[in-house]
Design an enzyme around this catalytic site. Structure first.
Site, PDB file in Angstrom:
ATOM      1  CB  VAL A   1      -5.216 -23.175  52.747  1.00  0.00           C
ATOM      2  CG1 VAL A   1      -4.970 -21.172  52.978  1.00  0.00           C
ATOM      3  CG2 VAL A   1      -4.898 -23.776  52.387  1.00  0.00           C
TER       4      VAL A   1
ATOM      5  CE  LYS B   1     -13.950 -30.025  56.462  1.00  0.00           C
ATOM      6  NZ  LYS B   1     -13.372 -29.757  55.146  1.00  0.00           N
TER       7      LYS B   1
ATOM      8  CD  GLU C   1      -1.038 -22.088  51.968  1.00  0.00           C
ATOM      9  OE1 GLU C   1      -0.129 -22.287  52.491  1.00  0.00           O
ATOM     10  OE2 GLU C   1      -1.578 -22.912  50.499  1.00  0.00           O
TER      11      GLU C   1
ATOM     12  CB  CYS D   1       1.283 -27.685  48.593  1.00  0.00           C
ATOM     13  SG  CYS D   1      -0.235 -27.952  49.462  1.00  0.00           S
TER      14      CYS D   1
ATOM     15  NE  ARG E   1      -4.366 -33.952  50.881  1.00  0.00           N
ATOM     16  CZ  ARG E   1      -4.762 -32.863  51.502  1.00  0.00           C
ATOM     17  NH1 ARG E   1      -5.455 -32.268  50.181  1.00  0.00           N
ATOM     18  NH2 ARG E   1      -4.511 -32.101  52.599  1.00  0.00           N
TER      19      ARG E   1
HETATM   20  C1  UDX Z   1       4.845 -27.738  50.943  1.00  0.00           C
HETATM   21  C2  UDX Z   1       5.045 -25.741  51.092  1.00  0.00           C
HETATM   22  O1  UDX Z   1       6.353 -26.036  51.581  1.00  0.00           O
HETATM   23  C3  UDX Z   1       4.332 -24.882  51.261  1.00  0.00           C
HETATM   24  O2  UDX Z   1       4.962 -23.095  50.926  1.00  0.00           O
HETATM   25  C4  UDX Z   1       3.254 -24.874  50.682  1.00  0.00           C
HETATM   26  O3  UDX Z   1       2.429 -23.877  50.775  1.00  0.00           O
HETATM   27  C5  UDX Z   1       2.781 -25.962  50.686  1.00  0.00           C
HETATM   28  O4  UDX Z   1       3.640 -27.252  50.414  1.00  0.00           O
HETATM   29  P1  UDX Z   1       4.171 -29.020  52.775  1.00  0.00           P
HETATM   30  O5  UDX Z   1       3.746 -29.766  51.760  1.00  0.00           O
HETATM   31  O6  UDX Z   1       3.465 -29.279  53.861  1.00  0.00           O
HETATM   32  O7  UDX Z   1       4.109 -28.004  52.559  1.00  0.00           O
HETATM   33  O8  UDX Z   1       5.884 -29.610  53.186  1.00  0.00           O
HETATM   34  P2  UDX Z   1       6.430 -29.753  52.837  1.00  0.00           P
HETATM   35  O9  UDX Z   1       7.679 -29.665  54.132  1.00  0.00           O
HETATM   36  O10 UDX Z   1       6.899 -28.698  52.000  1.00  0.00           O
HETATM   37  O11 UDX Z   1       7.324 -30.899  52.376  1.00  0.00           O
HETATM   38  C6  UDX Z   1       6.626 -31.450  51.202  1.00  0.00           C
HETATM   39  C7  UDX Z   1       7.684 -33.025  50.650  1.00  0.00           C
HETATM   40  O12 UDX Z   1       9.046 -32.790  50.531  1.00  0.00           O
HETATM   41  C8  UDX Z   1       7.526 -33.972  51.815  1.00  0.00           C
HETATM   42  O13 UDX Z   1       7.029 -35.424  50.976  1.00  0.00           O
HETATM   43  C9  UDX Z   1       8.564 -33.633  52.137  1.00  0.00           C
HETATM   44  O14 UDX Z   1       8.970 -35.004  53.043  1.00  0.00           O
HETATM   45  C10 UDX Z   1       9.383 -33.513  51.031  1.00  0.00           C
HETATM   46  N1  UDX Z   1      10.681 -32.483  51.495  1.00  0.00           N
HETATM   47  C11 UDX Z   1      11.144 -31.034  52.073  1.00  0.00           C
HETATM   48  C12 UDX Z   1      12.294 -33.785  51.344  1.00  0.00           C
HETATM   49  O15 UDX Z   1      12.038 -34.190  50.979  1.00  0.00           O
HETATM   50  N2  UDX Z   1      13.032 -32.905  50.781  1.00  0.00           N
HETATM   51  C13 UDX Z   1      13.201 -31.083  52.006  1.00  0.00           C
HETATM   52  O16 UDX Z   1      14.374 -30.920  52.251  1.00  0.00           O
HETATM   53  C14 UDX Z   1      11.792 -31.245  52.320  1.00  0.00           C
END
Ligand code: UDX
Length: 432
Positions: A11, A35, A151, A263, A331
């Site tokens: 972030v 880092k 965020e 997340c 993760r």
């Molecule tokens: C998420 C949120 O989208 C973001 O707004 C927040 O700030 C952080 O967490 P991120 O974890 O990076 O982002 O990935 P994201 O694209 O949201 O996918 C999360 C998980 O859901 C992944 O395992 C992805 O494969 C899964 N997913 C996502 C699905 O299985 N189907 C979908 O339609 C979308």
């Protein structure tokens, strides 16, 4: 504006580089000397498309600076973003806030003039109040304002998400501070981002509620996919059919393995803890967590069935092991549960991931990393398309495995059932 980002994790670094790119002067500070050294050598400590270029560009322009010296960074800034980690506590499901509170206590000693102190880290409702209390022990209220500005960056698409957000959520009751943040975000607002201001607790909850809602959509469609498999319905049609209703919306209705990442799993759990603390039963969120945990089992059982319940001695290939493409993040990836189960049942697993070998599988017997797609699939009985990286989207299945009867299990529905059938492949996917 003069900005300080505390914590150069995902972030902090993405936001810091993007703020610098908008013309601000940004100090990124972290206690981890390694880092900071890496960043000062123009390298990024983790993988995110486009980030290294952005960091180098802004570092060279002098707008983006890296230091271990918190005092220097704070003194030279008007706006301070707290971006340190809030991992799940080992002893519970709640967020571990020790790093956030430590920063608050350090800030209380360093503030020299009025500062806007913003939590960008995902923190439970009421954390802003606690930060304010900690700083108030040493500094009068007129010297600072604690704000929440969560965020919503997705890994792999973080720079785009920063530059073109749907909304910017700011939690503060202080009108002057709100105005100042509106100015900071003006370049994004001009491009169409909604600027939404509410109170601090409201902004904190919006972050958790957003992630819980998106996790609910995914789990919902995954459960519908289970039903589709039993009833001969194509889940893609259902996704499209319901998503066209504007009240529902088509995004985050893609079926797949259990959702993972840093997340959704963490934030849904932490939200239920907040619910419990305030004696509110968030039963929907709780059942989403349950459903997602169960999904890993559902999929491994399906793998067993595809291989006629004989896993012993079978060679299984995982194409992709990260929780999503364009990240090296493991993760809560479903591969972490699926692969150990399969090798325990007697299979050998070969895997290839564009982001490289994973230490998570180092200690597992019969799990082997391959440098490319071809060697990972050479003698395979089953290819599991686990993560939808671009390079898996146009595979030449005819040449993939020496075993004629090898099978394909596509967990991301990358390929068309009709085409795969027409070409004679033993192809399985999700909900169709
Ligand atoms: C998420 C949120 O989208 C973001 O707004 C927040 O700030 C952080 O967490 P991120 O974890 O990076 O982002 O990935 P994201 O694209 O949201 O996918 C999360 C998980 O859901 C992944 O395992 C992805 O494969 C899964 N997913 C996502 C699905 O299985 N189907 C979908 O339609 C979308």
């Amino acid at each position: 504006m003069k900005i300080c980002m505390i914590g150069v994790g995902y972030v902090g670094l993405v936001s810091g580089a993007c703020f610098a790119d908008l013309g601000n002067s940004v100090w990124c500070v972290d206690k981890d000397e390694g880092k900071i050294e890496t960043l000062n050598n123009n390298q990024v400590p983790f993988f995110e498309p486009g980030l290294e270029e952005l960091v180098v560009k802004n570092y060279n322009s002098g707008r983006l600076k890296f230091t271990n010296n918190l005092s220097l960074a704070v003194k030279n800034s008007d706006i301070i973003f707290i971006c340190v980690g809030t991992p799940t506590r080992r002893d519970s499901r709640s967020a571990d806030l020790q790093y956030v509170f430590k920063v608050a206590s350090q800030l209380s000693k360093l503030i020299n003039k009025f500062k806007i102190i913003i939590t960008k880290s995902t923190v439970p409702v009421g954390t802003g109040d606690k930060i304010e209390k900690i700083i108030s022990k040493k500094k009068k209220k007129k010297y600072f304002e604690v704000v929440s500005n969560p965020e919503f960056l997705r890994e792999g698409e973080a720079i785009r998400d920063f530059r073109f957000p749907d909304r910017i959520v700011v939690g503060t009751k202080n009108k002057k501070v709100k105005k100042k943040l509106e100015v900071l975000y003006q370049p994004l607002i001009k491009k169409g981002a909604n600027f939404f201001a509410t109170n601090r607790r409201g902004a904190e909850l919006i972050k958790y509620a957003s992630n819980a809602f998106l996790a609910t959509k995914i789990s919902f469609i995954n459960e519908i996919a289970n039903l589709c498999e039993k009833t001969g319905i194509n889940v893609e049609d259902v996704s499209l059919g319901i998503g066209l209703d504007k009240r529902i919306g088509g995004r985050f209705l893609r079926v797949g393995p259990s959702y993972g990442g840093s997340c959704f799993p963490k934030d849904t759990r932490a939200l239920t803890v907040t619910g419990d603390e305030y004696k509110t039963d968030l039963s929907i969120v709780k059942s989403v967590i349950k459903s997602n945990d169960k999904r890993r089992l559902v999929l491994t059982q399906r793998v067993k069935k595809i291989l006629s319940n004989k896993l012993k001695g079978k060679l299984i290939t995982f194409l992709g092991v990260t929780f999503k493409p364009n990240t090296d993040d493991m993760r809560q990836s479903s591969s972490l549960k699926m692969i150990p189960f399969l090798v325990k049942s007697g299979a050998k697993v070969f895997y290839y991931d564009p982001s490289g070998k994973k230490k998570e599988f180092d200690k597992l017997k019969n799990v082997f990393y391959c440098d490319d797609i071809a060697s990972s699939c050479q003698n395979t009985d089953l290819v599991i398309l686990h993560t939808d990286w671009e390079e898996f989207k146009a595979l030449d299945f005819k040449k993939l495995s020496k075993r004629k009867k090898f099978k394909i299990y596509d967990l991301r529905n990358i390929y068309s059932v009709e085409t795969m059938k027409k070409n004679g492949f033993k192809y399985y996917s999700i909900g169709r």
